[in-house]
Write a protein that holds these residues in place. Structure first.
Motif, PDB file in Angstrom:
ATOM      1  N   ASN A 224      45.701  37.929  56.836  1.00 25.48           N
ATOM      2  CA  ASN A 224      44.694  37.148  56.116  1.00 25.48           C
ATOM      3  C   ASN A 224      43.467  38.009  55.888  1.00 25.48           C
ATOM      4  O   ASN A 224      43.042  38.730  56.793  1.00 25.48           O
ATOM      5  CB  ASN A 224      44.275  35.908  56.931  1.00 25.48           C
ATOM      6  N   VAL A 225      42.903  37.933  54.694  1.00 24.77           N
ATOM      7  CA  VAL A 225      41.660  38.643  54.416  1.00 24.77           C
ATOM      8  C   VAL A 225      40.760  37.765  53.556  1.00 24.77           C
ATOM      9  O   VAL A 225      41.218  36.839  52.885  1.00 24.77           O
ATOM     10  CB  VAL A 225      41.900  39.986  53.677  1.00 24.77           C
ATOM     11  N   VAL A 226      39.482  38.083  53.604  1.00 27.20           N
ATOM     12  CA  VAL A 226      38.527  37.557  52.633  1.00 27.20           C
ATOM     13  C   VAL A 226      38.208  38.717  51.706  1.00 27.20           C
ATOM     14  O   VAL A 226      37.632  39.720  52.129  1.00 27.20           O
ATOM     15  CB  VAL A 226      37.250  37.026  53.309  1.00 27.20           C
ATOM     16  N   ALA A 227      38.640  38.619  50.449  1.00 26.37           N
ATOM     17  CA  ALA A 227      38.537  39.728  49.504  1.00 26.37           C
ATOM     18  C   ALA A 227      37.592  39.375  48.368  1.00 26.37           C
ATOM     19  O   ALA A 227      37.355  38.202  48.074  1.00 26.37           O
ATOM     20  CB  ALA A 227      39.915  40.074  48.946  1.00 26.37           C
ATOM     21  N   GLN A 228      37.080  40.390  47.727  1.00 32.10           N
ATOM     22  CA  GLN A 228      36.198  40.191  46.589  1.00 32.10           C
ATOM     23  C   GLN A 228      37.004  40.082  45.290  1.00 32.10           C
ATOM     24  O   GLN A 228      38.064  40.708  45.155  1.00 32.10           O
ATOM     25  CB  GLN A 228      35.212  41.360  46.480  1.00 32.10           C
ATOM     26  N   PRO A 229      36.532  39.307  44.325  1.00 32.90           N
ATOM     27  CA  PRO A 229      37.230  39.245  43.033  1.00 32.90           C
ATOM     28  C   PRO A 229      37.366  40.640  42.436  1.00 32.90           C
ATOM     29  O   PRO A 229      36.428  41.442  42.463  1.00 32.90           O
ATOM     30  CB  PRO A 229      36.313  38.360  42.184  1.00 32.90           C
ATOM     31  N   GLY A 230      38.548  40.947  41.925  1.00 34.34           N
ATOM     32  CA  GLY A 230      38.777  42.241  41.300  1.00 34.34           C
ATOM     33  C   GLY A 230      39.053  43.371  42.264  1.00 34.34           C
ATOM     34  O   GLY A 230      39.246  44.511  41.830  1.00 34.34           O
ATOM     35  N   SER A 231      39.088  43.109  43.555  1.00 32.95           N
ATOM     36  CA  SER A 231      39.324  44.170  44.535  1.00 32.95           C
ATOM     37  C   SER A 231      40.817  44.357  44.788  1.00 32.95           C
ATOM     38  O   SER A 231      41.658  43.696  44.173  1.00 32.95           O
ATOM     39  CB  SER A 231      38.603  43.836  45.848  1.00 32.95           C
ATOM     40  N   ARG A 232      41.154  45.249  45.723  1.00 34.72           N
ATOM     41  CA  ARG A 232      42.535  45.511  46.074  1.00 34.72           C
ATOM     42  C   ARG A 232      42.687  45.542  47.594  1.00 34.72           C
ATOM     43  O   ARG A 232      41.715  45.790  48.310  1.00 34.72           O
ATOM     44  CB  ARG A 232      43.018  46.833  45.458  1.00 34.72           C
ATOM     45  N   GLN A 233      43.908  45.327  48.056  1.00 34.76           N
ATOM     46  CA  GLN A 233      44.187  45.355  49.482  1.00 34.76           C
ATOM     47  C   GLN A 233      45.549  45.984  49.721  1.00 34.76           C
ATOM     48  O   GLN A 233      46.552  45.535  49.184  1.00 34.76           O
ATOM     49  CB  GLN A 233      44.184  43.938  50.073  1.00 34.76           C
ATOM     50  N   GLN A 234      45.556  47.036  50.531  1.00 33.71           N
ATOM     51  CA  GLN A 234      46.812  47.665  50.917  1.00 33.71           C
ATOM     52  C   GLN A 234      47.446  46.869  52.052  1.00 33.71           C
ATOM     53  O   GLN A 234      46.773  46.440  52.984  1.00 33.71           O
ATOM     54  CB  GLN A 234      46.586  49.105  51.381  1.00 33.71           C
ATOM     55  N   GLY A 257      54.064  37.543  44.189  1.00 30.58           N
ATOM     56  CA  GLY A 257      52.850  36.739  44.253  1.00 30.58           C
ATOM     57  C   GLY A 257      53.149  35.266  44.025  1.00 30.58           C
ATOM     58  O   GLY A 257      53.861  34.910  43.085  1.00 30.58           O
ATOM     59  N   ASN A 258      52.632  34.411  44.891  1.00 33.76           N
ATOM     60  CA  ASN A 258      52.817  32.968  44.719  1.00 33.76           C
ATOM     61  C   ASN A 258      51.909  32.407  43.627  1.00 33.76           C
ATOM     62  O   ASN A 258      52.196  31.348  43.072  1.00 33.76           O
ATOM     63  CB  ASN A 258      52.566  32.239  46.043  1.00 33.76           C
ATOM     64  N   GLN A 259      50.806  33.087  43.358  1.00 34.74           N
ATOM     65  CA  GLN A 259      49.898  32.703  42.273  1.00 34.74           C
ATOM     66  C   GLN A 259      49.659  33.951  41.421  1.00 34.74           C
ATOM     67  O   GLN A 259      48.640  34.638  41.578  1.00 34.74           O
ATOM     68  CB  GLN A 259      48.563  32.165  42.816  1.00 34.74           C
ATOM     69  N   PRO A 260      50.585  34.281  40.529  1.00 32.38           N
ATOM     70  CA  PRO A 260      50.482  35.533  39.758  1.00 32.38           C
ATOM     71  C   PRO A 260      49.194  35.653  38.971  1.00 32.38           C
ATOM     72  O   PRO A 260      48.746  36.768  38.684  1.00 32.38           O
ATOM     73  CB  PRO A 260      51.697  35.464  38.821  1.00 32.38           C
ATOM     74  N   GLU A 261      48.591  34.520  38.619  1.00 36.39           N
ATOM     75  CA  GLU A 261      47.346  34.583  37.869  1.00 36.39           C
ATOM     76  C   GLU A 261      46.173  35.015  38.746  1.00 36.39           C
ATOM     77  O   GLU A 261      45.098  35.351  38.235  1.00 36.39           O
ATOM     78  CB  GLU A 261      47.036  33.222  37.234  1.00 36.39           C
ATOM     79  N   GLY A 269      53.062  47.928  48.049  1.00 38.72           N
ATOM     80  CA  GLY A 269      52.331  46.997  48.903  1.00 38.72           C
ATOM     81  C   GLY A 269      50.846  46.928  48.613  1.00 38.72           C
ATOM     82  O   GLY A 269      50.070  46.460  49.456  1.00 38.72           O
ATOM     83  N   LEU A 270      50.423  47.352  47.433  1.00 38.76           N
ATOM     84  CA  LEU A 270      49.011  47.266  47.051  1.00 38.76           C
ATOM     85  C   LEU A 270      48.804  45.982  46.253  1.00 38.76           C
ATOM     86  O   LEU A 270      49.384  45.803  45.178  1.00 38.76           O
ATOM     87  CB  LEU A 270      48.601  48.472  46.214  1.00 38.76           C
ATOM     88  N   VAL A 271      47.991  45.096  46.800  1.00 43.64           N
ATOM     89  CA  VAL A 271      47.714  43.814  46.160  1.00 43.64           C
ATOM     90  C   VAL A 271      46.449  43.937  45.327  1.00 43.64           C
ATOM     91  O   VAL A 271      45.411  44.397  45.824  1.00 43.64           O
ATOM     92  CB  VAL A 271      47.546  42.692  47.207  1.00 43.64           C
ATOM     93  N   SER A 272      46.517  43.538  44.082  1.00 45.04           N
ATOM     94  CA  SER A 272      45.359  43.542  43.181  1.00 45.04           C
ATOM     95  C   SER A 272      44.952  42.111  42.897  1.00 45.04           C
ATOM     96  O   SER A 272      45.786  41.283  42.504  1.00 45.04           O
ATOM     97  CB  SER A 272      45.708  44.257  41.868  1.00 45.04           C
ATOM     98  N   PHE A 273      43.675  41.828  43.092  1.00 42.65           N
ATOM     99  CA  PHE A 273      43.161  40.475  42.908  1.00 42.65           C
ATOM    100  C   PHE A 273      42.489  40.346  41.543  1.00 42.65           C
ATOM    101  O   PHE A 273      41.798  41.259  41.091  1.00 42.65           O
ATOM    102  CB  PHE A 273      42.153  40.125  44.007  1.00 42.65           C
ATOM    103  N   ALA A 274      42.694  39.199  40.917  1.00 48.29           N
ATOM    104  CA  ALA A 274      42.037  38.917  39.648  1.00 48.29           C
ATOM    105  C   ALA A 274      40.590  38.500  39.896  1.00 48.29           C
ATOM    106  O   ALA A 274      40.174  38.273  41.035  1.00 48.29           O
ATOM    107  CB  ALA A 274      42.785  37.808  38.910  1.00 48.29           C
TER     108      ALA A 274
END
Length: 820
Positions: A224-234, A257-261, A269-274
């Motif tokens: 679990n993380v708290v991420a910023q919009p537009g950021s990425r997480q390895q 992704g369960n919510q691809p949008e 394994g690099l997750v990109s957030f919208a």
């Protein structure tokens, strides 16, 4: 400060000082063999810094590390990996490489099959469909590696794999695109995946499932993380094997992704957030093992003070709103609350008297008192009986008269259970254990509709456990833990049920336990499986003279059952809040996480602790400040669709909308074999759908499936046309005994009084000044037309037309058609 993490169930919190962590049970990395790999994750002040730090190793030559934190072994020995970042202390971790000069055996199940899965070769649309593809068939997502091995190594005279010349193996030539392949190139020749399959072929196609270690579980970091919009997480993923070893599988797993949008994960394994706020999750799959990464993406900034929590529901919801930086809308006014809660609990509009009394009251507890009064009404039982009759498929179809009688009795049993507030676990148990004939035990009627034993299991699992077992009948469930053995061993609880004809009762009216040993055959393996509870250990040994459903019902209704209470509270949460904590509401699984998992668990515990009291649950939900928030958005919360920063408006269900139109126009329903004036919410089965185009067009379920998805709330042209100019609506507006006729005759009353009554009946509020002026203008216009018509339009007819027009306008407004 920052910290360096390896995969494994570590806490996402940063330690007070910069430290380097390996696995949770170790503080260093061990790489065994020349192909060993490891993904590092660097967290800097709670955020991913894996790709922004500088890596170095000492001494050189032991390992190689990329700018993305991916470590490869290069020689035997020990080294230290250090991560540096400007303005922060460095962090380091020890790594040891062993057996670099000893190539490790390639496991077909653990190394080769995952390549097919990640490359989508064994997806349902490719070689894993029921007929395969061009003569080559794989098991879905590699859940049956034995059959996959047979197909590759032995079928078609072994032409797909050539140990003497691995690069000329058909499976590699097609996958790399060197010869025509309908699926296109799936592997690059210089990729790790290509080399893995090539090494397996070169080593002689080994397959030793009996001696190889098996994967027992997988773990992901961070979870679990708290991420910023537009950021990425390895991410980093670890497999735990039966021999006690662990291995990094970050680049061997499949991400979805369960919510691809909102978020997407690449093959590394690099997750990109919208650039969107809210909660999002990524499913990680390896073989039959699944885990989930979750992220919360805040809006940013500070928010105004939130309402004071009324109960634990608000505490959970408001805590997340603070994390997200989402403001909550204001608490709704009294008229909105009254209309909302009456529609939600009783399935009807508030009466004129109820509205005037409630709005005039100054009692501080009038909202909770109204909730209690509605729960004690017969309307509550009528409304929710219809909900459960749909889920339990209370169908008549083309049945004879006795079938309709059973259907009425079954509906009456559901209704009386709600009216007396029967504990829900008892309700479920009585349904599961129903035996005899429907005249003496109405719950037996469920077995009349759901006759197939596998369907009985599937419906019980979906309705009372929130588990969709259908996929596991043919293959391992792609998003769940359930296998074919789980499917048929769970269905075995119903394998002893029989039906028989009796001389004095209608055909097949008697359901009974046949006093045989409960078992069901897996058609793939041919094995006879005894009953086994989902997620439990060994199969149950149940004597032939005992109905196996007793064990099933006991387990289902147990307070410690991990599924029963959760799916019920999630169903009711969606009913009152428009969206489930888990969506869909009856698909509760680890790969479909709740937006507020702690709230879901506390609701379930509270429900079980209350003795499975449905009214206690409803009081908890409706008395919360969250439920009573306005639907009007505030700045920054208008786009919120999952955090309940405001109330989400929803269109009235078909039955409620029809009854509401009747209430406001002063008309009644008329259905065959039903009392005149019966409310649509009280209809016992699907039969009325055949008579009422309105109910069908607006999505009343046909009761064909045990799924909420059968009810539709989507808007379509047919609905608009029905409301605008259907004969049904015109008949209700024009009724001589209707509200328009009544108000038009009350000429001694001021226009404002009559118009106020109209609004109070339709939308539970008085018209504002502009609405009142427009309505009065329309009345005046009609009167003027009558005066100028030279007797063609009488004043009485003009007055009535005016009120019919106003009624028509009101029932076509979103305010009327939506619960808001």
């Amino acid at each position: 400060m920052f910290s360096l993490f390896l995969a494994g169930g570590l806490d996402a919190a940063n330690p007070p000082n910069p430290t380097i962590h390996g696995r949770a049970e170790a503080d260093s990395i061990v790489l065994i063999g020349p192909d060993a790999r490891q993904q590092l994750v660097v967290m800097q002040e709670g955020r991913d810094a894996t790709r922004s730090v500088r890596y170095s190793t000492h001494p050189a030559g032991i390992v190689e590390i990329s700018a993305t934190g991916f470590v490869k072994a290069t020689a035997n020995g020990e080294a230290t990996i250090t991560a540096d970042s400007d303005g922060h202390p460095s962090a380091s971790i020890q790594v040891r490489v062993e057996q670099f000069d000893q190539p490790q055996a390639v496991s077909f199940a653990n190394d080769v099959v995952p390549v097919f899965t990640r490359s989508h070769c064994n997806a349902g649309a490719c070689h894993a469909k029921s007929t395969g593809q061009n003569g080559f068939q794989l098991s879905l997502l590699g859940f049956d590696p034995g059959s996959d091995f047979e197909m590759i190594a032995r079928q078609s005279r072994g032409r797909r794999a050539n140990p003497a010349a691995p690069d000329h193996s058909l499976i590699l030539l097609k996958a790399s695109g060197e010869i025509p392949h309908e699926g296109g190139a799936r592997l690059e020749r210089d990729s790790e995946d290509y080399r893995t399959i090539r090494r397996w072929i070169e080593s002689g196609l080994p397959y030793h499932p009996e001696s190889e270690a098996t994967v027992e579980r997988i773990a992901i970091f961070p979870r679990n993380v708290v991420a910023q919009p537009g950021s990425r997480q390895q991410l980093a993923v670890t497999a735990f094997f039966s021999d006690g070893t662990t291995r990094d599988i970050t680049r061997a797993v499949q991400y979805e992704g369960n919510q691809p949008e909102m978020s997407e994960a690449d093959e590394h394994g690099l997750v990109s957030f919208a650039n969107r706020s809210g909660s999002t999750s990524v499913m990680v799959r390896f073989q039959e093992h699944i885990t989930v990464f979750m992220a919360t993406i805040p809006v940013g900034g500070t928010i105004a003070e939130l309402p004071k929590p009324a109960n634990f529901v608000d505490e959970h919801i408001f805590a997340k709103l603070r994390v997200l930086g989402l403001p909550a809308s204001k608490i709704c006014d009294d008229q909105t609350f009254l209309r909302r809660v009456t529609l939600d609990i009783a399935g009807r509009l508030p009466t004129l008297e109820e509205t005037r009394t409630f709005l005039a009251s100054e009692a501080p507890d009038k909202r909770s008192a109204k909730i209690d009064a509605l729960l004690e009404s017969t309307d509550y039982a009528d409304y929710f009986a219809g909900k459960w009759a749909g889920l339990l498929r209370n169908q008549v179809g083309r049945g004879q008269e006795w079938v309709a009688q059973e259907s009425y009795a079954f509906h009456s049993w559901i209704r009386s259970s709600l009216l007396t507030n029967k504990p829900f676990d008892q309700f479920a148990s009585e349904l599961i254990l129903a035996s005899g004939n429907a005249r003496e035990n109405p719950a037996v009627s469920w077995y009349r509709v759901v006759k197939d034993q596998k369907e009985q299991m599937q419906d019980i699992a979906q309705v009372f456990l929130g588990i969709r077992m259908q996929c596991a009948q043919c293959h391992h469930h792609p998003y769940e833990r359930w296998s074919q053995d789980d499917y048929f061993s769970f269905a075995a609880f119903f394998s002893t049920l029989k039906r028989k004809k009796t001389p004095k009762l209608p055909a097949e009216d008697l359901v009974y336990h046949s006093r045989t040993v409960a078992q069901m055959q897996n058609p793939i393996s041919g094995q006879q499986l005894k009953p086994r509870l989902l997620g439990e250990g060994d199969a149950l040994e149940i004597p032939a003279d005992r109905d196996p459903r007793f064990e099933l019902a006991t387990w289902v209704r147990a307070k410690e059952n991990p599924y029963f209470a959760r799916v019920l509270v999630n169903r009711y949460w969606k009913h009152f809040f428009s969206r489930g904590l888990v969506e869909p509401e009856d698909d509760i699984r680890p790969t479909n996480p709740a937006t507020h998992p702690e709230l879901l668990e506390e609701l379930a515990r509270n429900f079980a602790g209350s003795g499975f009291d449905l009214k206690v649950l409803i009081r908890t939900l409706c008395n919360s400040q969250t439920y009573q928030l306005s639907s009007l958005p505030q700045e920054n919360n208008g786009a919120d669709e999952q955090n309940y920063a405001r109330f989400y408006p929803r269109r009235l269900p078909a039955e409620v909308l029809l009854d509401s139109i009747n209430d406001v126009t002063g008309s009644q329903n008329s259905f065959n074999q039903q009392p005149v004036g019966v409310r649509a919410i009280a209809l016992p089965n699907e039969k009325a759908n055949n008579e009422s185009e309105f109910l069908t067009v607006f999505g009343r379920p046909a009761m064909d499936a045990a799924c909420e998805c059968e009810r539709t709330d989507e808007a379509n042209l047919g609905q608009s046309l029905h409301l605008i100019n259907s004969n049904l609506i015109q008949t209700k507006l024009n009724a001589n005994s209707g509200l328009a006729a009544e108000l038009s005759k009350a000429g001694e009353r001021p226009d404002a009084d009559r118009l106020t009554e109209l609004y109070l009946r339709a939308v539970s509020r008085e018209p504002d000044a502009e609405e009142l002026a427009m309505a009065q203008s329309h009345l005046a216009k009609k009167r003027q037309l009558a005066a100028e018509s030279e007797g063609k339009l009488t004043p009485e007819a003009a007055e009535r037309q005016a009120f019919e027009d106003l009624l028509w306008v009101l029932i076509n407004t979103k305010e009327f058609m939506f619960n808001h």
